[in-house]
Design a protein around this motif. Sequence first.
Motif, PDB file in Angstrom:
ATOM      1  N   ILE A  37       2.398   4.075  -2.387  1.00 37.38           N
ATOM      2  CA  ILE A  37       2.279   4.612  -3.741  1.00 37.38           C
ATOM      3  C   ILE A  37       3.641   4.723  -4.408  1.00 37.38           C
ATOM      4  O   ILE A  37       3.807   4.353  -5.578  1.00 37.38           O
ATOM      5  CB  ILE A  37       1.588   5.996  -3.722  1.00 37.38           C
ATOM      6  CG1 ILE A  37       0.159   5.853  -3.197  1.00 37.38           C
ATOM      7  CG2 ILE A  37       1.564   6.601  -5.120  1.00 37.38           C
ATOM      8  CD1 ILE A  37      -0.574   7.177  -3.082  1.00 37.38           C
TER       9      ILE A  37
ATOM     10  N   VAL B 103       4.968   1.388  -5.536  1.00 40.52           N
ATOM     11  CA  VAL B 103       4.224   0.902  -6.694  1.00 40.52           C
ATOM     12  C   VAL B 103       4.716   1.585  -7.973  1.00 40.52           C
ATOM     13  O   VAL B 103       4.876   0.949  -9.019  1.00 40.52           O
ATOM     14  CB  VAL B 103       2.702   1.125  -6.514  1.00 40.52           C
ATOM     15  CG1 VAL B 103       1.955   0.796  -7.807  1.00 40.52           C
ATOM     16  CG2 VAL B 103       2.176   0.250  -5.376  1.00 40.52           C
TER      17      VAL B 103
ATOM     18  N   ALA C  87      -3.476   2.300  -6.081  1.00 41.65           N
ATOM     19  CA  ALA C  87      -2.344   3.224  -6.177  1.00 41.65           C
ATOM     20  C   ALA C  87      -2.593   4.256  -7.271  1.00 41.65           C
ATOM     21  O   ALA C  87      -2.257   5.431  -7.125  1.00 41.65           O
ATOM     22  CB  ALA C  87      -1.052   2.459  -6.445  1.00 41.65           C
TER      23      ALA C  87
ATOM     24  N   ASP D 113       0.839  -1.193   0.000  1.00 44.27           N
ATOM     25  CA  ASP D 113       0.000   0.000   0.000  1.00 44.27           C
ATOM     26  C   ASP D 113       0.876   1.247   0.000  1.00 44.27           C
ATOM     27  O   ASP D 113       0.567   2.235   0.649  1.00 44.27           O
ATOM     28  CB  ASP D 113      -0.942  -0.011   1.221  1.00 44.27           C
ATOM     29  CG  ASP D 113      -2.014   1.057   1.115  1.00 44.27           C
ATOM     30  OD1 ASP D 113      -2.441   1.366  -0.020  1.00 44.27           O
ATOM     31  OD2 ASP D 113      -2.410   1.598   2.169  1.00 44.27           O
TER      32      ASP D 113
END
Length: 227
Positions: free
Chosen positions: A96, A99, A177, A94
């Motif tokens: 961002i 990701v 994301a 989780d």
Amino acid sequence: MPIQPVKKNNINDQIFEQMKDMLISGEWKPGEKIPSEHELSEMFGVSRVTLRNALQRLAALGLIETRRGEGSFVREQDIGNCLNTLIPTAYLMDDIAEVQWYRLMIEPGAAYIAARRATEEDIADLRARLAKMETLKEDLLGLAHEDFAFHKQVALITKNALMTRTYEILEDVLLPAMEKLVALVGPEDGSYYHAEVVNAIAAQDGARARDMMQRHIELNIEKYKNI
């Protein structure tokens, strides 16, 4: 690989792991019917409810399929199906920024391959997605979903089982994301780079498709860092 008796702790996990090992090792072969719930529960010495939980987990991983009235069968495996067993904790991500760094490693390469494999139908689909995104600039949530669909489609165009399966498995990470990123940085710049990627794919220019995708994601990383 004989079934081993299970200990009293973590019974569900022990049964699941033993059965998964038998499937992956080929002890139970593709297309073969595995023992019934009743037979397996006696072999493991556990209740059918406990055994059913393990079967459901194996089915969720794509290792077996259950046919009503027939029982459970070993599925034919390919690299895409097996990827599920390699990324069991993917949904916990989780972050961002992490990701986006992951996307920077993967998506430029996907764009490069897409430029080599895209059909006219694929290119028309990407252009339709671009047009739809232009109508969603005031709807950031809708834009995020269409943005994700665009990037996923580029991955699908590679026609690479590992790439496409990765996207399917990681959708619960990548889509949220994208929602957060679009909400934070807005729609600016994205349309330009998306169009450049599509034009490069249409021209079968893999190097430019890769470079445009890389610049696009790098810009998002920089914008996110400066928020």
